[in-house]
Design a protein around this motif. Structure first.
Motif, PDB file in Angstrom:
ATOM      1  N   GLU A  80       0.833  -1.206   0.000  1.00 54.80           N
ATOM      2  CA  GLU A  80       0.000   0.000   0.000  1.00 54.80           C
ATOM      3  C   GLU A  80       0.870   1.259   0.000  1.00 54.80           C
ATOM      4  O   GLU A  80       0.646   2.180  -0.781  1.00 54.80           O
ATOM      5  N   SER A  81       1.881   1.305   0.835  1.00 49.75           N
ATOM      6  CA  SER A  81       2.730   2.502   0.893  1.00 49.75           C
ATOM      7  C   SER A  81       3.491   2.697  -0.416  1.00 49.75           C
ATOM      8  O   SER A  81       3.659   3.828  -0.871  1.00 49.75           O
ATOM      9  N   ARG A  82       3.931   1.612  -1.035  1.00 52.98           N
ATOM     10  CA  ARG A  82       4.641   1.734  -2.320  1.00 52.98           C
ATOM     11  C   ARG A  82       3.713   2.259  -3.415  1.00 52.98           C
ATOM     12  O   ARG A  82       4.106   3.094  -4.228  1.00 52.98           O
ATOM     13  N   CYS A  83       2.473   1.783  -3.409  1.00 49.94           N
ATOM     14  CA  CYS A  83       1.498   2.251  -4.401  1.00 49.94           C
ATOM     15  C   CYS A  83       1.187   3.737  -4.200  1.00 49.94           C
ATOM     16  O   CYS A  83       1.144   4.511  -5.161  1.00 49.94           O
ATOM     17  N   LEU A  84       0.975   4.131  -2.945  1.00 50.84           N
ATOM     18  CA  LEU A  84       0.689   5.534  -2.657  1.00 50.84           C
ATOM     19  C   LEU A  84       1.860   6.434  -3.037  1.00 50.84           C
ATOM     20  O   LEU A  84       1.676   7.520  -3.583  1.00 50.84           O
ATOM     21  N   LYS A  85       3.065   5.966  -2.779  1.00 54.64           N
ATOM     22  CA  LYS A  85       4.273   6.721  -3.151  1.00 54.64           C
ATOM     23  C   LYS A  85       4.376   6.860  -4.661  1.00 54.64           C
ATOM     24  O   LYS A  85       4.644   7.953  -5.180  1.00 54.64           O
ATOM     25  N   ALA A  86       4.120   5.791  -5.378  1.00 62.34           N
ATOM     26  CA  ALA A  86       4.179   5.821  -6.842  1.00 62.34           C
ATOM     27  C   ALA A  86       3.130   6.767  -7.403  1.00 62.34           C
ATOM     28  O   ALA A  86       3.394   7.513  -8.362  1.00 62.34           O
ATOM     29  N   LEU A  87       1.928   6.767  -6.828  1.00 64.46           N
ATOM     30  CA  LEU A  87       0.882   7.675  -7.280  1.00 64.46           C
ATOM     31  C   LEU A  87       1.252   9.122  -7.015  1.00 64.46           C
ATOM     32  O   LEU A  87       1.047  10.013  -7.850  1.00 64.46           O
ATOM     33  N   ALA A  88       1.831   9.388  -5.843  1.00 65.63           N
ATOM     34  CA  ALA A  88       2.244  10.750  -5.512  1.00 65.63           C
ATOM     35  C   ALA A  88       3.333  11.226  -6.460  1.00 65.63           C
ATOM     36  O   ALA A  88       3.313  12.372  -6.913  1.00 65.63           O
TER      37      ALA A  88
ATOM     38  N   GLU B 136       3.752  10.174  -9.496  1.00 64.60           N
ATOM     39  CA  GLU B 136       3.111  10.327 -10.820  1.00 64.60           C
ATOM     40  C   GLU B 136       2.434  11.684 -10.928  1.00 64.60           C
ATOM     41  O   GLU B 136       2.457  12.319 -11.974  1.00 64.60           O
ATOM     42  N   GLU B 137       1.803  12.130  -9.829  1.00 59.12           N
ATOM     43  CA  GLU B 137       1.098  13.401  -9.834  1.00 59.12           C
ATOM     44  C   GLU B 137       2.040  14.586  -9.827  1.00 59.12           C
ATOM     45  O   GLU B 137       1.695  15.677 -10.246  1.00 59.12           O
ATOM     46  N   ALA B 138       3.268  14.406  -9.334  1.00 60.66           N
ATOM     47  CA  ALA B 138       4.224  15.507  -9.214  1.00 60.66           C
ATOM     48  C   ALA B 138       4.856  15.858 -10.529  1.00 60.66           C
ATOM     49  O   ALA B 138       4.803  15.321 -11.533  1.00 60.66           O
TER      50      ALA B 138
END
Length: 90
Positions: A78-86, A88-90
């Motif tokens: 979950e933390s890796r997915c959230l980090k990857a999404l963040a 991606e948005e940056a």
């Protein structure tokens, strides 16, 4: 649903088999009206091929619910997915 309607214990045969097949998923998911539930239950009790199909469908769903829900994933997924999404948005 294709089967020999002479093996169907329901006198109405094909029409009811087709109706049951069309409503089977909603029947399993308890998304039918009380009248529709009764119609499907009666037909399944009289028609061996439709009863077999019903048992098959419910066994597949039980397997899927039991097996797929218990898959293990890495603790940090979950933390890796959230980090990857963040990122991606940056």
């Amino acid at each position: 649903m294709e089967h020999n309607h002479s093996s169907c214990g329901d006198a109405n045969g094909s029409h009811d088999c087709d109706m049951v097949f069309a409503k089977l998923q909603d029947f399993i998911d308890k998304e039918l009206s009380e009248q529709e539930i009764r119609e499907v239950e009666i037909h399944i009790s009289l028609c061996p091929p439709c009863a077999v199909e019903y048992r098959f469908e419910t066994s597949v769903l039980r397997y899927m619910k039991g097996g797929f829900c218990k898959m293990s994933v890495p603790a940090d997924l979950e933390s890796r997915c959230l980090k990857a999404l963040a990122e991606e948005e940056a």
